[in-house]
Design an enzyme around this catalytic site. Structure first.
Site, PDB file in Angstrom:
ATOM      1  N   ASP A 105      41.560  50.685  35.421  1.00 39.07           N
ATOM      2  CA  ASP A 105      41.728  49.509  34.565  1.00 39.07           C
ATOM      3  C   ASP A 105      41.518  49.893  33.097  1.00 39.07           C
ATOM      4  OD1 ASP A 105      42.071  48.000  36.832  1.00 39.07           O
ATOM      5  OD2 ASP A 105      39.979  47.328  36.901  1.00 39.07           O
TER       6      ASP A 105
HETATM    7  N1  URA Z   1      38.267  49.443  40.857  1.00 38.90           N
HETATM    8  C1  URA Z   1      38.390  48.571  39.836  1.00 38.90           C
HETATM    9  O1  URA Z   1      38.101  47.401  39.963  1.00 38.90           O
HETATM   10  N2  URA Z   1      38.856  49.045  38.667  1.00 38.90           N
HETATM   11  C2  URA Z   1      39.183  50.343  38.449  1.00 38.90           C
HETATM   12  O2  URA Z   1      39.577  50.707  37.338  1.00 38.90           O
HETATM   13  C3  URA Z   1      39.035  51.233  39.520  1.00 38.90           C
HETATM   14  C4  URA Z   1      38.569  50.756  40.720  1.00 38.90           C
END
Ligand code: URA
Length: 247
Positions: A105
């Site tokens: 993310d």
């Molecule tokens: N899980 C999440 O919620 N975000 C990420 O970036 C990676 C795993």
């Protein structure tokens, strides 16, 4: 790789002609093992570190890198508005289609693997064959044994039940807790959703490892480094092991 002329090596390793490569050498843009070389006929081979205008050049067709993804950067093709991980990858690697394997993310930091080895990337992402990934999360509220048990059993989300995951509480108080999380899936916002299902909001998320790869302490946010041959071998072995397990 047997030794080849420097201009040939440069032409093979990027989208430039042999004469463009020779010109770059004569112009003093090319270093071999830290020293500027101006003769395009000099032979280079396995173990030589070649840079062109300060960017590493590698002869292999397939290449593997790890990036310490900083916060605020999208794991996506160039966006125009927000910075993306592509802005952190030298153009010579982009030309060779060295791309991220999976996504983190925008606000997540940590280890992102990049490669142009499509077969390995595919195997690493194939459902049911995911390697284990370790994250460190900061979340709101106090994590307790019930959260640990729920992660181990598989947290039930609106559209699927997560595979059993490891949760190790590193610190916990009323306001905020820190924990290590180990998952082998990689669904959209997976860890945030798992915590949210338990009533905790993720405040910060950092990926510390991806299969056998660990983010080294000396790779700063935004830093990119080539995987050592042993790391590539370990990744391949992890994929084979995960496919054995999942059948
Ligand atoms: N899980 C999440 O919620 N975000 C990420 O970036 C990676 C795993």
């Amino acid at each position: 790789m047997s030794a080849v002329r420097l201009d040939k090596y440069l032409a093979q390793s990027g989208e430039r002609t042999r004469s463009q490569a020779a010109r770059a050498v004569r112009d003093g843009l090319v270093q071999v093992n830290g020293a500027t070389v101006r003769d395009p006929a000099v032979k280079v081979g396995e173990g030589d570190e070649v840079t062109l205008a300060g960017e590493p050049v590698h002869d292999e067709a397939v290449q593997y890198y790890m990036l310490h993804k900083p916060a605020g950067v999208l794991t996506a093709a160039r966006d125009g508005r927000a910075p993306t991980v592509m802005d952190l990858v030298p153009p010579a690697l982009l030309r060779r289609h060295v791309l991220p394997v999976g996504r983190l993310d925008k606000d997540t930091t940590g280890l992102l693997l990049l490669t142009n080895d499509g077969a390995l990337a595919h195997a690493l992402l194939a459902p049911g064959r995911h390697v284990w990934k370790r994250y460190v999360a900061r979340v709101t509220g106090r994590l307790d044994g019930e959260d640990v048990a729920a992660f181990a059993a598989g947290v039930s989300l609106s559209d699927f039940t997560a595979l059993p995951a490891g949760l190790t509480v590193l610190s916990a108080d009323e306001e905020e807790s820190r924990a290590a999380v180990e998952v082998r899936e990689g669904k959209y916002h997976q860890i945030k959703r798992m915590f949210s299902a338990r009533g905790h909001e993720v405040v910060a998320l950092h990926r510390a490892s991806f299969g056998p790869l660990r983010l080294p302490d000396d790779l700063p946010p935004g830093g990119l480094r080539r995987l050592a041959p042993g790391e590539v071998a370990a990744l391949r072995a992890a994929v084979l092991k995960s496919s054995d397990k999942e059948g």
